[in-house]
Design a protein around this motif. Structure first.
Motif, PDB file in Angstrom:
ATOM      1  N   ALA A  30     100.988  58.217  84.318  1.00  0.00           N
ATOM      2  CA  ALA A  30     102.136  58.962  83.712  1.00  0.00           C
ATOM      3  C   ALA A  30     101.896  58.862  82.201  1.00  0.00           C
ATOM      4  O   ALA A  30     101.244  57.913  81.700  1.00  0.00           O
ATOM      5  CB  ALA A  30     103.430  57.922  84.207  1.00  0.00           C
ATOM      6  N   ASP A  31     102.585  59.736  81.393  1.00  0.00           N
ATOM      7  CA  ASP A  31     102.693  59.862  79.936  1.00  0.00           C
ATOM      8  C   ASP A  31     103.680  58.987  79.427  1.00  0.00           C
ATOM      9  O   ASP A  31     104.878  59.479  79.611  1.00  0.00           O
ATOM     10  CB  ASP A  31     102.794  61.083  79.533  1.00  0.00           C
ATOM     11  N   LEU A  32     103.354  57.838  78.779  1.00  0.00           N
ATOM     12  CA  LEU A  32     104.492  56.976  78.457  1.00  0.00           C
ATOM     13  C   LEU A  32     104.836  57.190  76.854  1.00  0.00           C
ATOM     14  O   LEU A  32     105.557  56.517  76.286  1.00  0.00           O
ATOM     15  CB  LEU A  32     103.876  55.635  78.372  1.00  0.00           C
ATOM     16  N   GLY A  33     104.396  58.457  76.349  1.00  0.00           N
ATOM     17  CA  GLY A  33     104.589  58.851  75.001  1.00  0.00           C
ATOM     18  C   GLY A  33     106.186  58.556  74.587  1.00  0.00           C
ATOM     19  O   GLY A  33     106.502  57.848  73.564  1.00  0.00           O
ATOM     20  N   PRO A  34     107.159  59.254  75.209  1.00  0.00           N
ATOM     21  CA  PRO A  34     108.167  59.119  74.915  1.00  0.00           C
ATOM     22  C   PRO A  34     109.044  57.946  74.852  1.00  0.00           C
ATOM     23  O   PRO A  34     109.796  57.560  73.985  1.00  0.00           O
ATOM     24  CB  PRO A  34     109.200  60.112  75.948  1.00  0.00           C
ATOM     25  N   LEU A  35     108.795  57.036  75.855  1.00  0.00           N
ATOM     26  CA  LEU A  35     109.062  55.587  76.141  1.00  0.00           C
ATOM     27  C   LEU A  35     108.552  54.789  74.710  1.00  0.00           C
ATOM     28  O   LEU A  35     109.142  54.018  74.148  1.00  0.00           O
ATOM     29  CB  LEU A  35     108.751  54.797  77.237  1.00  0.00           C
ATOM     30  N   LEU A  36     107.277  54.940  74.578  1.00  0.00           N
ATOM     31  CA  LEU A  36     106.686  54.209  73.213  1.00  0.00           C
ATOM     32  C   LEU A  36     107.197  54.568  71.894  1.00  0.00           C
ATOM     33  O   LEU A  36     107.460  53.992  70.936  1.00  0.00           O
ATOM     34  CB  LEU A  36     105.219  54.514  73.254  1.00  0.00           C
ATOM     35  N   GLU A  37     107.720  56.004  71.836  1.00  0.00           N
ATOM     36  CA  GLU A  37     108.229  56.333  70.449  1.00  0.00           C
ATOM     37  C   GLU A  37     109.627  55.633  70.387  1.00  0.00           C
ATOM     38  O   GLU A  37     110.130  55.360  69.213  1.00  0.00           O
ATOM     39  CB  GLU A  37     108.442  57.917  70.564  1.00  0.00           C
ATOM     40  N   GLN A  38     110.507  55.631  71.444  1.00  0.00           N
ATOM     41  CA  GLN A  38     111.830  54.988  71.409  1.00  0.00           C
ATOM     42  C   GLN A  38     111.574  53.496  71.132  1.00  0.00           C
ATOM     43  O   GLN A  38     112.424  53.068  70.453  1.00  0.00           O
ATOM     44  CB  GLN A  38     112.339  54.988  72.698  1.00  0.00           C
ATOM     45  N   LEU A  39     110.745  52.956  71.834  1.00  0.00           N
ATOM     46  CA  LEU A  39     110.429  51.288  71.434  1.00  0.00           C
ATOM     47  C   LEU A  39     110.054  51.279  69.933  1.00  0.00           C
ATOM     48  O   LEU A  39     110.247  50.147  69.501  1.00  0.00           O
ATOM     49  CB  LEU A  39     109.283  50.671  72.518  1.00  0.00           C
ATOM     50  N   ALA A  40     109.071  52.079  69.553  1.00  0.00           N
ATOM     51  CA  ALA A  40     108.704  52.012  67.958  1.00  0.00           C
ATOM     52  C   ALA A  40     109.977  52.079  67.007  1.00  0.00           C
ATOM     53  O   ALA A  40     110.066  51.426  66.092  1.00  0.00           O
ATOM     54  CB  ALA A  40     107.641  53.030  67.728  1.00  0.00           C
TER      55      ALA A  40
END
Length: 186
Positions: A30-40
Motif C-alpha cells: 500500500a501507498d502510505l503517503g496520505p497517512l504520513l502527510e497527515q501525521l507530519a
C-alpha cells in the motif's frame, strides 16, 4: 538447439512457477503517503501549540477512522489487478507453454486476461485451432528463443476449439512466432 527433454523441462518449470505466482498473487504494498502527510501535519510544532490535548485526541481518532475506512491508504497501483507476469516476478517465458483463461460468451472474442497477463510489449496474435495443431505448434517452437516480456516479441495465442468452434478446456497455448522473412525475387 535444445534437446527435447530440456525443452519439456523448461515448459514444466514455467507451468509450476505460473501456478505458484497466480495462486499467491498478492497486491503490491500500500501507498502510505496520505497517512504520513497527515501525521507530519499533526507533528508540526505550530500545530501542536495551537491545539489542545482534546483537539489532538480528536484529530488522532479521525486518522484512525480514516485508516479503518481506507481513506488514508491507497493501493500502490491504480487497481487491484490483474497483474502482469513481470509484476508477479516472471520476466521471461519458454518458447511455448500454456496459460489459464476463461472462455468468453462471444466465440470470436480474444481470451480474457491474456493481454493483461503478458503485458504491453508482447505483440499478440490470436489463433483458433484443433488440439493436434496446438501440440504441433508447441513442438515446432522447441528451438526458438525464450520470450522476454520486457522487449517487443511476436507471440501467437492458440485457442483449442472443437467441431463447433467452441473452446475446448480452460487454457490456451502460447508460442513464440517464427522469425522467418521471405521475399519473392521474381
Amino acid at each position: 538447439m535444445r534437446p527435447w527433454d530440456a525443452y519439456t523441462a523448461q515448459i514444466l518449470q514455467f507451468q509450476d512457477q505460473l501456478a505458484q505466482v497466480l495462486g499467491a498473487a498478492q497486491p503490491p504494498a500500500a501507498d502510505l503517503g496520505p497517512l504520513l502527510e497527515q501525521l507530519a501535519l499533526i507533528g508540526e510544532e505550530q500545530f501542536l501549540k495551537s491545539h489542545t490535548k482534546d483537539q489532538l485526541g480528536r484529530e488522532v481518532a479521525r486518522l484512525v477512522t480514516g485508516i479503518g475506512e481506507g481513506a488514508l491508504i491507497r493501493p500502490a497501483q491504480a487497481g487491484p489487478g490483474p497483474y502482469t507476469l513481470q509484476e508477479l516476478g516472471i520476466s521471461e517465458l519458454p518458447p511455448a507453454g500454456y496459460l489459464p483463461f476463461t472462455p468468453e460468451p462471444e466465440p470470436s472474442a480474444a481470451p480474457a486476461g491474456i493481454r493483461a497477463l503478458l503485458g504491453p510489449q508482447v505483440d499478440l496474435r490470436y489463433c483458433s485451432c484443433t488440439l493436434a495443431d496446438v501440440a504441433q505448434a508447441v513442438q515446432e517452437a522447441q528451438h526458438r528463443d525464450r520470450i522476454r516480456l520486457d522487449e517487443p516479441v511476436g507471440v501467437d495465442i492458440l485457442l483449442p476449439v472443437g467441431d463447433g468452434e467452441a473452446p475446448v478446456g480452460d487454457w490456451v497455448a502460447f508460442v513464440r512466432r517464427e522469425q522467418r522473412h521471405c521475399c519473392n525475387p521474381g
